[in-house]
Design an enzyme around this catalytic site. Structure first.
Site, PDB file in Angstrom:
ATOM      1  N   GLU A 159     148.976 -86.249  42.007  1.00 40.86           N
ATOM      2  CA  GLU A 159     148.529 -84.920  43.019  1.00 40.86           C
ATOM      3  C   GLU A 159     149.027 -84.305  42.881  1.00 40.86           C
ATOM      4  O   GLU A 159     150.291 -84.173  42.282  1.00 40.86           O
ATOM      5  CB  GLU A 159     148.713 -86.593  44.781  1.00 40.86           C
ATOM      6  CG  GLU A 159     149.804 -86.392  44.745  1.00 40.86           C
ATOM      7  CD  GLU A 159     149.959 -86.941  45.948  1.00 40.86           C
ATOM      8  OE1 GLU A 159     149.402 -88.102  46.324  1.00 40.86           O
ATOM      9  OE2 GLU A 159     151.260 -87.241  46.840  1.00 40.86           O
ATOM     10  N   ASP A 205     154.152 -81.032  51.926  1.00 41.92           N
ATOM     11  CA  ASP A 205     153.276 -80.499  51.217  1.00 41.92           C
ATOM     12  C   ASP A 205     152.990 -78.470  51.707  1.00 41.92           C
ATOM     13  O   ASP A 205     152.179 -78.386  51.694  1.00 41.92           O
ATOM     14  CB  ASP A 205     151.552 -80.302  51.646  1.00 41.92           C
ATOM     15  CG  ASP A 205     152.053 -82.160  51.578  1.00 41.92           C
ATOM     16  OD1 ASP A 205     152.361 -82.925  50.671  1.00 41.92           O
ATOM     17  OD2 ASP A 205     151.251 -83.158  52.577  1.00 41.92           O
TER      18      ASP A 205
END
Length: 465
Positions: free
Chosen positions: A233, A56
């Site tokens: 997401e 991420d």
């Protein structure tokens, strides 16, 4: 001279010659002594990975001469930052832990996907945290620091939980400003919708609160969004060319993980669901050929030149995972150049593998036409084809001063005899001209006529970009 230094010298020695494009080379000894870095040739560093075991990944825009990096650590227990004056410098930069989860209770579970933003003269970190009695009771929280240096841990304090319309699984918040308004985009599990997470947008009242009700702008419905889990997401926003581009990630966090794209007109009401159009197919997916699996949860930044857009993302370099992919630590942070088609839409290509600078080959008088390999491997010249990866090559130097051209999306193949991709490379020598360069082989010069690539006694003047 090392292989990598020779390659940079051949690709980049023409800085200051006035030749068009990136990476033109001259055989002049004076310029050969001044190699350019991979980042100067390609726009971004080519080290793979940029940062190991950081999923991420988020890289800030250059702020006061510094890039700052953060991401999920494999232990999911802390938030760490690092900073450097160049993107390449982030690889070896020391990390500073600015916050650790408490020993128990609220926020003592999984800590995920921090993002660092500079807003109104202060730094903010948006992150997701679970609780000690339920690590998956994930909610979004905000840290704040008034200090100029985000690496100074003494400035950081927990501001608050960022409250949304309903209390549910909430993560991956990102924020952006557009035309005087600040927005938040995030992933959340909405009651009575049978998916894991959808994406929502709202206007912000403060850096830690919402001023409007949320609008759901995408939910996973397409086949590539529902592999393993029904997930949208990891949103990231890039505003260019009169449009607002919003990438997101979909499906399970293994090799099926991929990226999608939403687009809105820059003049549109971003809080209206109808303003956003989803590209039907994913824009960035696993490439077995380059050994990059599950690319996603990206962010964007701009390179040191102030104009080259940079895609930041994570991917593994192997497909098979033992156990739950969530606990496999080897999602590494990577960067590569983001290209743009003449119509103003982004070109992502493939997650690139190991190697040096990447270039595209054009006739000097037709800079929007590019050499690409066709489905069968033969080389053709076409007007800005959308399959970016087929137009990308790496020129690799040999000890005798010649070069070979390796395909980026088929890295085991080269421009070869018959002017098609193959395992045996053609060997090129460069000849610099006033307006570009020519590539000469033992069989003649590379030349273009319309879409045809051939060899002849006179060559086409080329531009590498």
């Amino acid at each position: 001279m090392s292989f990598h230094l020779r390659r940079r010298t051949l690709l980049g020695a023409a800085a200051g010659t006035g030749l068009a494009g990136i990476g033109l080379a001259s055989s002049s000894p004076a310029t050969a002594a001044q190699p350019r870095t991979d980042a100067e040739i390609y726009g971004v560093p080519t080290v793979q990975p940029l940062v190991t075991q950081r999923a991420d990944p988020f890289v800030t825009p250059r702020t006061n001469g510094m890039y700052y990096f953060t991401g999920s650590v494999p232990e999911y227990d802390r938030i760490a930052l690092r900073g450097a004056s160049t993107l390449a410098g982030l690889t070896g930069a020391a990390e500073t832990v600015i916050w650790r989860r408490p020993a128990g209770g609220k926020m003592a579970g999984h800590i995920w996907a921090p993002e660092l933003h500079r807003i109104g003269g202060k730094w903010y970190v948006y992150f997701a945290a679970g609780d000690s009695d339920d690590v998956f009771r994930i909610r979004t929280y905000v840290l704040e620091s008034p200090l100029a240096d985000p690496l100074d841990p003494t400035g950081w304090q927990l501001k608050t939980q960022l409250m949304t319309e309903w209390d549910g699984f909430t993560l991956d918040a990102t924020t952006f400003a557009h035309r005087g308004k600040r927005y938040l985009v995030w992933a959340q599990s909405e009651p009575e919708i049978a998916v894991n997470t959808s994406l929502y947008i709202a206007r912000m009242g403060t850096p830690w609160s919402l001023a409007t009700k949320p609008t759901r702008i995408t939910t996973p419905t397409r086949d590539w969004e529902i592999q393993g889990f029904r997930v949208n997401e990891g949103p990231a926003v890039l505003i260019r060319n009169g449009r607002v581009f919003l990438t997101f990630s979909a499906s399970a966090t293994d090799a099926r993980y991929c990226m999608g794209l939403l687009t809105a007109d820059a003049d549109a009401d971003l809080l209206r669901r109808e303003s956003w159009v989803k590209t039907p197919d994913p824009v960035f997916v696993t490439s077995a050929a380059t050994a990059r699996y599950g690319p996603g949860h990206n962010s964007f930044t701009v390179a040191e030149d102030g104009r080259t857009d940079v895609l930041v993302y994570h991917a593994r370099d192997y497909r098979d995972i033992t156990g739950d992919p969530l606990y496999d630590p080897n999602r590494h942070a990577r960067v590569q150049r983001l290209y743009w088609h003449p119509d103003g839409t982004p070109l992502f290509g493939v997650p690139v593998g190991d190697g040096g600078p990447i270039v595209r080959i054009s006739p000097a008088d037709r800079p929007n036409d590019f050499v690409r390999h066709s489905t069968g491997g033969a080389l053709v010249v076409e007007r800005a084809p959308h399959d970016l990866a087929a137009t990308q090559f790496r020129f690799e130097a040999r000890d005798d001063g010649t070069e070979v051209a390796r395909s980026v999306d088929h890295p085991d193949q080269f421009i070869g005899p018959g002017l098609a991709l193959g395992g045996s490379p053609l060997v090129f020598r460069r000849e610099t001209t006033r307006t570009g360069l020519k590539l000469r082989t033992d069989g003649g010069y590379l030349r273009f006529s319309g879409s045809t690539v051939s060899l002849g006694s006179t060559g086409t003047v080329l531009r590498l970009s």
